[in-house]
Design a protein around this motif. Structure first.
Motif, PDB file in Angstrom:
ATOM      1  N   PRO A  26     -33.559 -65.188 -10.419  1.00 44.46           N
ATOM      2  CA  PRO A  26     -33.892 -64.142  -9.461  1.00 44.46           C
ATOM      3  C   PRO A  26     -33.614 -62.758 -10.055  1.00 44.46           C
ATOM      4  O   PRO A  26     -32.604 -62.544 -10.712  1.00 44.46           O
ATOM      5  CB  PRO A  26     -32.976 -64.419  -8.272  1.00 44.46           C
ATOM      6  CG  PRO A  26     -31.894 -65.268  -8.811  1.00 44.46           C
ATOM      7  CD  PRO A  26     -32.431 -65.987 -10.012  1.00 44.46           C
ATOM      8  N   VAL A  27     -34.539 -61.854  -9.838  1.00 51.14           N
ATOM      9  CA  VAL A  27     -34.394 -60.508 -10.388  1.00 51.14           C
ATOM     10  C   VAL A  27     -34.966 -59.496  -9.400  1.00 51.14           C
ATOM     11  O   VAL A  27     -35.890 -59.796  -8.653  1.00 51.14           O
ATOM     12  CB  VAL A  27     -35.098 -60.401 -11.765  1.00 51.14           C
ATOM     13  CG1 VAL A  27     -36.583 -60.604 -11.631  1.00 51.14           C
ATOM     14  CG2 VAL A  27     -34.788 -59.095 -12.445  1.00 51.14           C
ATOM     15  N   LEU A  28     -34.385 -58.320  -9.389  1.00 50.56           N
ATOM     16  CA  LEU A  28     -34.853 -57.236  -8.542  1.00 50.56           C
ATOM     17  C   LEU A  28     -35.176 -56.056  -9.449  1.00 50.56           C
ATOM     18  O   LEU A  28     -34.309 -55.532 -10.140  1.00 50.56           O
ATOM     19  CB  LEU A  28     -33.769 -56.841  -7.535  1.00 50.56           C
ATOM     20  CG  LEU A  28     -34.057 -55.652  -6.643  1.00 50.56           C
ATOM     21  CD1 LEU A  28     -35.258 -55.938  -5.756  1.00 50.56           C
ATOM     22  CD2 LEU A  28     -32.853 -55.315  -5.813  1.00 50.56           C
ATOM     23  N   VAL A  29     -36.432 -55.648  -9.459  1.00 48.04           N
ATOM     24  CA  VAL A  29     -36.860 -54.507 -10.269  1.00 48.04           C
ATOM     25  C   VAL A  29     -36.822 -53.271  -9.386  1.00 48.04           C
ATOM     26  O   VAL A  29     -37.424 -53.258  -8.319  1.00 48.04           O
ATOM     27  CB  VAL A  29     -38.279 -54.721 -10.831  1.00 48.04           C
ATOM     28  CG1 VAL A  29     -38.741 -53.512 -11.605  1.00 48.04           C
ATOM     29  CG2 VAL A  29     -38.313 -55.970 -11.698  1.00 48.04           C
ATOM     30  N   VAL A  30     -36.116 -52.240  -9.830  1.00 48.81           N
ATOM     31  CA  VAL A  30     -35.950 -51.063  -8.990  1.00 48.81           C
ATOM     32  C   VAL A  30     -36.649 -49.829  -9.550  1.00 48.81           C
ATOM     33  O   VAL A  30     -36.413 -48.727  -9.084  1.00 48.81           O
ATOM     34  CB  VAL A  30     -34.460 -50.758  -8.744  1.00 48.81           C
ATOM     35  CG1 VAL A  30     -33.817 -51.881  -7.963  1.00 48.81           C
ATOM     36  CG2 VAL A  30     -33.737 -50.489 -10.033  1.00 48.81           C
ATOM     37  N   TYR A  31     -37.489 -50.000 -10.537  1.00 45.36           N
ATOM     38  CA  TYR A  31     -38.297 -48.897 -11.062  1.00 45.36           C
ATOM     39  C   TYR A  31     -39.744 -49.141 -10.693  1.00 45.36           C
ATOM     40  O   TYR A  31     -40.246 -50.240 -10.838  1.00 45.36           O
ATOM     41  CB  TYR A  31     -38.168 -48.789 -12.585  1.00 45.36           C
ATOM     42  CG  TYR A  31     -36.793 -48.364 -13.023  1.00 45.36           C
ATOM     43  CD1 TYR A  31     -36.453 -47.027 -13.034  1.00 45.36           C
ATOM     44  CD2 TYR A  31     -35.844 -49.298 -13.394  1.00 45.36           C
ATOM     45  CE1 TYR A  31     -35.185 -46.619 -13.421  1.00 45.36           C
ATOM     46  CE2 TYR A  31     -34.578 -48.906 -13.780  1.00 45.36           C
ATOM     47  CZ  TYR A  31     -34.250 -47.562 -13.792  1.00 45.36           C
ATOM     48  OH  TYR A  31     -32.999 -47.163 -14.155  1.00 45.36           O
ATOM     49  N   ASP A  32     -40.409 -48.091 -10.225  1.00 43.76           N
ATOM     50  CA  ASP A  32     -41.820 -48.255  -9.880  1.00 43.76           C
ATOM     51  C   ASP A  32     -42.703 -47.970 -11.093  1.00 43.76           C
ATOM     52  O   ASP A  32     -42.201 -47.700 -12.186  1.00 43.76           O
ATOM     53  CB  ASP A  32     -42.197 -47.408  -8.670  1.00 43.76           C
ATOM     54  CG  ASP A  32     -42.138 -45.910  -8.927  1.00 43.76           C
ATOM     55  OD1 ASP A  32     -42.043 -45.496 -10.101  1.00 43.76           O
ATOM     56  OD2 ASP A  32     -42.201 -45.148  -7.954  1.00 43.76           O
ATOM     57  N   ASP A  36     -39.919 -44.096 -11.540  1.00 39.97           N
ATOM     58  CA  ASP A  36     -38.958 -43.614 -10.551  1.00 39.97           C
ATOM     59  C   ASP A  36     -37.947 -44.706 -10.211  1.00 39.97           C
ATOM     60  O   ASP A  36     -38.299 -45.870 -10.084  1.00 39.97           O
ATOM     61  CB  ASP A  36     -39.674 -43.169  -9.272  1.00 39.97           C
ATOM     62  CG  ASP A  36     -40.594 -41.989  -9.514  1.00 39.97           C
ATOM     63  OD1 ASP A  36     -40.222 -41.107 -10.304  1.00 39.97           O
ATOM     64  OD2 ASP A  36     -41.682 -41.961  -8.904  1.00 39.97           O
ATOM     65  N   ASP A  37     -36.688 -44.322 -10.066  1.00 37.85           N
ATOM     66  CA  ASP A  37     -35.607 -45.239  -9.739  1.00 37.85           C
ATOM     67  C   ASP A  37     -35.526 -45.375  -8.222  1.00 37.85           C
ATOM     68  O   ASP A  37     -35.151 -44.437  -7.519  1.00 37.85           O
ATOM     69  CB  ASP A  37     -34.303 -44.701 -10.300  1.00 37.85           C
ATOM     70  CG  ASP A  37     -33.125 -45.629 -10.091  1.00 37.85           C
ATOM     71  OD1 ASP A  37     -33.128 -46.404  -9.112  1.00 37.85           O
ATOM     72  OD2 ASP A  37     -32.185 -45.581 -10.901  1.00 37.85           O
ATOM     73  N   LEU A  38     -35.893 -46.539  -7.695  1.00 36.98           N
ATOM     74  CA  LEU A  38     -35.935 -46.733  -6.247  1.00 36.98           C
ATOM     75  C   LEU A  38     -34.546 -46.729  -5.622  1.00 36.98           C
ATOM     76  O   LEU A  38     -34.394 -46.348  -4.457  1.00 36.98           O
ATOM     77  CB  LEU A  38     -36.687 -48.017  -5.917  1.00 36.98           C
ATOM     78  CG  LEU A  38     -38.147 -48.019  -6.389  1.00 36.98           C
ATOM     79  CD1 LEU A  38     -38.805 -49.347  -6.072  1.00 36.98           C
ATOM     80  CD2 LEU A  38     -38.931 -46.883  -5.787  1.00 36.98           C
ATOM     81  N   TYR A  39     -33.506 -47.132  -6.371  1.00 38.26           N
ATOM     82  CA  TYR A  39     -32.151 -47.038  -5.840  1.00 38.26           C
ATOM     83  C   TYR A  39     -31.815 -45.586  -5.527  1.00 38.26           C
ATOM     84  O   TYR A  39     -31.312 -45.263  -4.463  1.00 38.26           O
ATOM     85  CB  TYR A  39     -31.114 -47.563  -6.837  1.00 38.26           C
ATOM     86  CG  TYR A  39     -30.912 -49.049  -6.840  1.00 38.26           C
ATOM     87  CD1 TYR A  39     -30.745 -49.758  -5.662  1.00 38.26           C
ATOM     88  CD2 TYR A  39     -30.845 -49.751  -8.040  1.00 38.26           C
ATOM     89  CE1 TYR A  39     -30.544 -51.126  -5.667  1.00 38.26           C
ATOM     90  CE2 TYR A  39     -30.646 -51.119  -8.060  1.00 38.26           C
ATOM     91  CZ  TYR A  39     -30.490 -51.795  -6.868  1.00 38.26           C
ATOM     92  OH  TYR A  39     -30.271 -53.139  -6.893  1.00 38.26           O
ATOM     93  N   GLU A  40     -32.069 -44.701  -6.479  1.00 40.08           N
ATOM     94  CA  GLU A  40     -31.745 -43.290  -6.281  1.00 40.08           C
ATOM     95  C   GLU A  40     -32.552 -42.678  -5.142  1.00 40.08           C
ATOM     96  O   GLU A  40     -32.028 -41.873  -4.377  1.00 40.08           O
ATOM     97  CB  GLU A  40     -31.964 -42.499  -7.570  1.00 40.08           C
ATOM     98  CG  GLU A  40     -30.943 -42.802  -8.641  1.00 40.08           C
ATOM     99  CD  GLU A  40     -29.521 -42.487  -8.212  1.00 40.08           C
ATOM    100  OE1 GLU A  40     -29.292 -41.439  -7.573  1.00 40.08           O
ATOM    101  OE2 GLU A  40     -28.632 -43.308  -8.502  1.00 40.08           O
ATOM    102  N   GLN A  41     -33.811 -43.049  -5.013  1.00 42.00           N
ATOM    103  CA  GLN A  41     -34.633 -42.517  -3.928  1.00 42.00           C
ATOM    104  C   GLN A  41     -34.085 -42.930  -2.571  1.00 42.00           C
ATOM    105  O   GLN A  41     -34.014 -42.116  -1.652  1.00 42.00           O
ATOM    106  CB  GLN A  41     -36.075 -43.008  -4.067  1.00 42.00           C
ATOM    107  CG  GLN A  41     -36.810 -42.388  -5.210  1.00 42.00           C
ATOM    108  CD  GLN A  41     -38.212 -42.952  -5.347  1.00 42.00           C
ATOM    109  OE1 GLN A  41     -38.633 -43.820  -4.583  1.00 42.00           O
ATOM    110  NE2 GLN A  41     -38.954 -42.459  -6.316  1.00 42.00           N
ATOM    111  N   GLU A  42     -33.705 -44.161  -2.425  1.00 42.93           N
ATOM    112  CA  GLU A  42     -33.207 -44.647  -1.139  1.00 42.93           C
ATOM    113  C   GLU A  42     -31.828 -44.090  -0.831  1.00 42.93           C
ATOM    114  O   GLU A  42     -31.549 -43.721   0.312  1.00 42.93           O
ATOM    115  CB  GLU A  42     -33.190 -46.176  -1.105  1.00 42.93           C
ATOM    116  CG  GLU A  42     -34.573 -46.787  -1.195  1.00 42.93           C
ATOM    117  CD  GLU A  42     -35.509 -46.293  -0.093  1.00 42.93           C
ATOM    118  OE1 GLU A  42     -35.115 -46.286   1.099  1.00 42.93           O
ATOM    119  OE2 GLU A  42     -36.640 -45.910  -0.431  1.00 42.93           O
TER     120      GLU A  42
END
Length: 51
Positions: A26-32, A36-42
């Motif tokens: 299982p993996v979670l990709v957080v760059y679009d 852009d870093d989706l962690y930082e955006q949220e």
């Protein structure tokens, strides 16, 4: 890991770019697609909420 294949820069040895195939990882990709870093955006959204 099921397989790994060098796809670019084979002359770099261990630094070469590889395509890897894995199973049950299982993996979670957080760059679009734009980098852009989706962690930082949220996180930024919730910092603006007053408590």
């Amino acid at each position: 890991m099921q397989s790994a294949e060098v796809v670019a820069y084979e002359d770099l040895g261990p630094e070469a770019i590889r395509e890897i195939v894995v199973k049950d990882f299982p993996v979670l990709v957080v760059y679009d697609a734009h980098g852009d870093d989706l962690y930082e955006q949220e996180i930024a959204k919730y910092r603006t909420i007053e408590r």
